[in-house]
Design a protein around this motif. Sequence first.
Motif, PDB file in Angstrom:
ATOM      1  N   GLY A  99      39.382  40.501  30.101  1.00  0.00           N
ATOM      2  CA  GLY A  99      39.628  41.922  30.326  1.00  0.00           C
ATOM      3  C   GLY A  99      40.613  42.486  29.319  1.00  0.00           C
ATOM      4  N   GLY A 100      40.944  41.697  28.298  1.00  0.00           N
ATOM      5  CA  GLY A 100      41.915  42.107  27.284  1.00  0.00           C
ATOM      6  C   GLY A 100      42.331  40.880  26.507  1.00  0.00           C
ATOM      7  N   VAL A 101      43.351  41.019  25.657  1.00  0.00           N
ATOM      8  CA  VAL A 101      43.764  39.904  24.799  1.00  0.00           C
ATOM      9  C   VAL A 101      44.191  38.696  25.628  1.00  0.00           C
ATOM     10  CG1 VAL A 101      45.482  39.132  23.115  1.00  0.00           C
ATOM     11  CG2 VAL A 101      44.415  41.363  22.854  1.00  0.00           C
ATOM     12  N   GLY A 102      45.027  38.918  26.645  1.00  0.00           N
ATOM     13  CA  GLY A 102      45.580  37.789  27.384  1.00  0.00           C
ATOM     14  C   GLY A 102      45.281  37.808  28.869  1.00  0.00           C
ATOM     15  N   VAL A 103      44.260  38.539  29.256  1.00  0.00           N
ATOM     16  CA  VAL A 103      43.941  38.676  30.686  1.00  0.00           C
ATOM     17  C   VAL A 103      42.478  38.285  30.905  1.00  0.00           C
ATOM     18  CG1 VAL A 103      43.812  40.256  32.651  1.00  0.00           C
ATOM     19  CG2 VAL A 103      45.615  40.538  30.943  1.00  0.00           C
ATOM     20  N   PHE A 104      42.229  37.402  31.874  1.00  0.00           N
ATOM     21  CA  PHE A 104      40.843  37.075  32.209  1.00  0.00           C
ATOM     22  C   PHE A 104      40.704  36.985  33.722  1.00  0.00           C
ATOM     23  CE2 PHE A 104      42.752  32.812  31.849  1.00  0.00           C
ATOM     24  CZ  PHE A 104      42.234  32.160  32.960  1.00  0.00           C
ATOM     25  N   ALA A 105      39.466  37.028  34.175  1.00  0.00           N
ATOM     26  CA  ALA A 105      39.172  36.898  35.602  1.00  0.00           C
ATOM     27  C   ALA A 105      38.095  35.839  35.772  1.00  0.00           C
ATOM     28  CB  ALA A 105      38.707  38.231  36.181  1.00  0.00           C
ATOM     29  N   SER A 106      38.040  35.277  36.973  1.00  0.00           N
ATOM     30  CA  SER A 106      37.040  34.250  37.250  1.00  0.00           C
ATOM     31  C   SER A 106      36.533  34.398  38.683  1.00  0.00           C
ATOM     32  CB  SER A 106      37.637  32.854  37.040  1.00  0.00           C
ATOM     33  OG  SER A 106      38.797  32.691  37.833  1.00  0.00           O
ATOM     34  N   VAL A 107      35.330  33.850  38.911  1.00  0.00           N
ATOM     35  CA  VAL A 107      34.742  33.826  40.264  1.00  0.00           C
ATOM     36  C   VAL A 107      34.351  32.392  40.594  1.00  0.00           C
ATOM     37  CG1 VAL A 107      33.905  36.203  40.297  1.00  0.00           C
ATOM     38  CG2 VAL A 107      32.427  34.416  39.353  1.00  0.00           C
ATOM     39  N   SER A 108      34.281  32.123  41.894  1.00  0.00           N
ATOM     40  CA  SER A 108      34.205  30.722  42.298  1.00  0.00           C
ATOM     41  C   SER A 108      33.392  30.516  43.567  1.00  0.00           C
ATOM     42  CB  SER A 108      35.643  30.224  42.529  1.00  0.00           C
ATOM     43  OG  SER A 108      35.691  29.036  43.264  1.00  0.00           O
ATOM     44  N   ALA A 109      33.052  29.243  43.788  1.00  0.00           N
ATOM     45  CA  ALA A 109      32.434  28.833  45.043  1.00  0.00           C
ATOM     46  C   ALA A 109      33.354  29.060  46.234  1.00  0.00           C
ATOM     47  CB  ALA A 109      32.037  27.357  44.967  1.00  0.00           C
ATOM     48  N   ASP A 110      34.652  29.319  45.977  1.00  0.00           N
ATOM     49  CA  ASP A 110      35.559  29.606  47.095  1.00  0.00           C
ATOM     50  C   ASP A 110      35.450  31.063  47.558  1.00  0.00           C
ATOM     51  OD1 ASP A 110      37.072  31.145  45.296  1.00  0.00           O
ATOM     52  OD2 ASP A 110      38.674  29.657  45.096  1.00  0.00           O
ATOM     53  N   GLY A 111      34.617  31.865  46.874  1.00  0.00           N
ATOM     54  CA  GLY A 111      34.362  33.232  47.316  1.00  0.00           C
ATOM     55  C   GLY A 111      35.349  34.266  46.818  1.00  0.00           C
ATOM     56  N   VAL A 160      37.462  36.510  43.629  1.00  0.00           N
ATOM     57  CA  VAL A 160      37.636  36.967  42.248  1.00  0.00           C
ATOM     58  C   VAL A 160      39.134  36.927  41.980  1.00  0.00           C
ATOM     59  CG1 VAL A 160      37.379  38.872  40.604  1.00  0.00           C
ATOM     60  CG2 VAL A 160      35.687  38.582  42.446  1.00  0.00           C
ATOM     61  N   ARG A 161      39.546  36.209  40.942  1.00  0.00           N
ATOM     62  CA  ARG A 161      40.971  36.107  40.621  1.00  0.00           C
ATOM     63  C   ARG A 161      41.219  36.545  39.184  1.00  0.00           C
ATOM     64  NH1 ARG A 161      43.256  30.836  43.982  1.00  0.00           N
ATOM     65  NH2 ARG A 161      41.759  31.023  45.692  1.00  0.00           N
ATOM     66  N   VAL A 162      42.335  37.243  38.999  1.00  0.00           N
ATOM     67  CA  VAL A 162      42.732  37.712  37.669  1.00  0.00           C
ATOM     68  C   VAL A 162      43.963  36.938  37.221  1.00  0.00           C
ATOM     69  CG1 VAL A 162      43.548  39.687  36.322  1.00  0.00           C
ATOM     70  CG2 VAL A 162      41.750  40.017  38.030  1.00  0.00           C
ATOM     71  N   PHE A 163      43.932  36.479  35.966  1.00  0.00           N
ATOM     72  CA  PHE A 163      45.019  35.690  35.387  1.00  0.00           C
ATOM     73  C   PHE A 163      45.563  36.399  34.156  1.00  0.00           C
ATOM     74  CE2 PHE A 163      42.210  32.868  37.627  1.00  0.00           C
ATOM     75  CZ  PHE A 163      43.053  31.965  38.261  1.00  0.00           C
ATOM     76  N   ASP A 164      46.894  36.355  34.012  1.00  0.00           N
ATOM     77  CA  ASP A 164      47.554  36.892  32.832  1.00  0.00           C
ATOM     78  C   ASP A 164      48.235  35.714  32.133  1.00  0.00           C
ATOM     79  OD1 ASP A 164      49.367  38.056  30.994  1.00  0.00           O
ATOM     80  OD2 ASP A 164      49.424  39.909  32.175  1.00  0.00           O
ATOM     81  N   LEU A 165      47.883  35.483  30.879  1.00  0.00           N
ATOM     82  CA  LEU A 165      48.406  34.306  30.179  1.00  0.00           C
ATOM     83  C   LEU A 165      49.916  34.353  29.974  1.00  0.00           C
ATOM     84  CD1 LEU A 165      45.561  33.722  27.553  1.00  0.00           C
ATOM     85  CD2 LEU A 165      45.951  32.518  29.710  1.00  0.00           C
ATOM     86  N   SER A 170      48.184  34.164  40.030  1.00  0.00           N
ATOM     87  CA  SER A 170      46.946  34.922  39.830  1.00  0.00           C
ATOM     88  C   SER A 170      46.870  35.981  40.923  1.00  0.00           C
ATOM     89  CB  SER A 170      45.724  34.008  39.894  1.00  0.00           C
ATOM     90  OG  SER A 170      45.589  33.455  41.197  1.00  0.00           O
ATOM     91  N   THR A 171      46.064  36.989  40.680  1.00  0.00           N
ATOM     92  CA  THR A 171      45.883  38.069  41.661  1.00  0.00           C
ATOM     93  C   THR A 171      44.475  37.977  42.215  1.00  0.00           C
ATOM     94  OG1 THR A 171      47.343  39.469  40.349  1.00  0.00           O
ATOM     95  CG2 THR A 171      45.988  40.563  42.007  1.00  0.00           C
ATOM     96  N   ILE A 172      44.366  37.894  43.543  1.00  0.00           N
ATOM     97  CA  ILE A 172      43.036  37.903  44.173  1.00  0.00           C
ATOM     98  C   ILE A 172      42.593  39.351  44.324  1.00  0.00           C
ATOM     99  CG2 ILE A 172      41.712  37.329  46.232  1.00  0.00           C
ATOM    100  CD1 ILE A 172      43.467  34.874  46.590  1.00  0.00           C
ATOM    101  N   ILE A 173      41.504  39.684  43.644  1.00  0.00           N
ATOM    102  CA  ILE A 173      41.002  41.068  43.641  1.00  0.00           C
ATOM    103  C   ILE A 173      40.005  41.294  44.773  1.00  0.00           C
ATOM    104  CG2 ILE A 173      39.675  42.748  42.255  1.00  0.00           C
ATOM    105  CD1 ILE A 173      42.449  42.231  41.198  1.00  0.00           C
ATOM    106  N   TYR A 174      39.286  40.220  45.147  1.00  0.00           N
ATOM    107  CA  TYR A 174      38.222  40.381  46.145  1.00  0.00           C
ATOM    108  C   TYR A 174      37.911  39.011  46.730  1.00  0.00           C
ATOM    109  CZ  TYR A 174      33.476  41.217  47.987  1.00  0.00           C
ATOM    110  OH  TYR A 174      32.361  41.306  48.791  1.00  0.00           O
ATOM    111  N   GLU A 175      37.566  39.008  48.013  1.00  0.00           N
ATOM    112  CA  GLU A 175      37.071  37.791  48.653  1.00  0.00           C
ATOM    113  C   GLU A 175      35.824  38.141  49.442  1.00  0.00           C
ATOM    114  OE1 GLU A 175      40.488  34.772  49.688  1.00  0.00           O
ATOM    115  OE2 GLU A 175      41.056  36.754  50.441  1.00  0.00           O
ATOM    116  N   SER A 176      34.775  37.334  49.262  1.00  0.00           N
ATOM    117  CA  SER A 176      33.516  37.617  49.963  1.00  0.00           C
ATOM    118  C   SER A 176      33.738  37.503  51.463  1.00  0.00           C
ATOM    119  CB  SER A 176      32.417  36.663  49.493  1.00  0.00           C
ATOM    120  OG  SER A 176      32.820  35.325  49.678  1.00  0.00           O
ATOM    121  N   ALA A 177      33.003  38.354  52.196  1.00  0.00           N
ATOM    122  CA  ALA A 177      33.305  38.478  53.622  1.00  0.00           C
ATOM    123  C   ALA A 177      32.138  38.140  54.550  1.00  0.00           C
ATOM    124  CB  ALA A 177      33.764  39.910  53.917  1.00  0.00           C
TER     125      ALA A 177
END
Length: 373
Positions: A204-216, A218-223, A229-236
């Motif tokens: 999402g930028g030079v030092g920021v990425f997000a990932s999705v997982s089998a744990d349901g 979406v997490r955002v990481f800042d290097l 990390s910041t949890i943006i969404y969890e499947s419900a």
Amino acid sequence: MGGTGGAVGVGERGGTPDRRSSEGDGENEHQKQQRSEIYTYEAPWHIYAMNWSVRRDKKYRLAIGSLLEGYGNLMEIVQLDEATGEIRSDPALSFEHPYPPTKAMFVPDRDCLRPDLLATSADFLRIWRVADDSSRVELRALLNGNRNSEFCGPLTSFDWNDAEPRRIGTSSIDTTCTVWDIDREAVDTQLIAHDKEVYDIAWGGVGVFASVSADGSVRVFDLRDKEHSTIIYESAEPPGTPLVRLGWNKQDPRYMATIIMDSAKVVVLDIRFPTLPVVELHRHQASVNAIAWAPHSSCHICTAGDDSQALIWDLSSMGSDQQPAASAAAAEGGLDPILAYTAGAEIEQLQWSSSQPDWVAIAFSTKLQILRV
């Protein structure tokens, strides 16, 4: 989420809302393809990985990868011959690949400042170089993120950082994400990103990425702060349902979209308001497999799935104060696509060309199609 004022020709170029795939009936294939602005390439095998070249001197060039059981797989680099209307493969640019590539990407280098590189993920991240005279493809680097072993957890996906093309981030079934410096051929950062397999990653930028997982989640990481990390969404529905794909809107990084495993809906998120989707897209009739934000407009997204449909959506009402009724309808799943295309089989892969934004590519079964939108 204001659009870019007509920058998108999506739906304006006279395509009927449901253009069927070009299987010959009376008209010859060339005439039909010219008229419909759809070009088809049939590979000798089932296609999975697929992506556009970014360089401005290589128009209409794509890489495709095979989905064959076992070790021996193949990559091809194909290109549209504008004079004949045929997409052709070049035998000199076809090469063997260990295991089916889960993703392929050309270096994000529109101005041709770097070597002509192609990255693929499977058991390892591999960087390939296309010779300057296009006479061959050579393996430039094989990158193994597991420092303790020659073996590693297979890579599910990766993303090449537009803003800093020496960086590639990979996602793995071993719960990690790894950021590579491909110039040094060394790991920049490796972190345990999730509680379960990581299925996709997006910058999402030079030092920021997000990932999705089998744990349901979406997490955002800042290097700059790797411990958090910041949890943006969890499947419900139900909680913990795996999330399998992630797309980050390059034109408006407040927005990202994700796909829930075996679900026909696409969830669009605003990272300023975690946990609650800003809109859900509900018009697919079967599982969604792929998403691609428009590279030239902040408010258009394409989605494709097992219903053989590729749908383009205008999300300009999303989060806007001027159209509360439209915005509310969109949030409740009432939005309709502005363009629909029906392919000949389940669409497994979709990519929107960043250097030729009038063109979307889809892959289904053994066919690659490029569609003018």
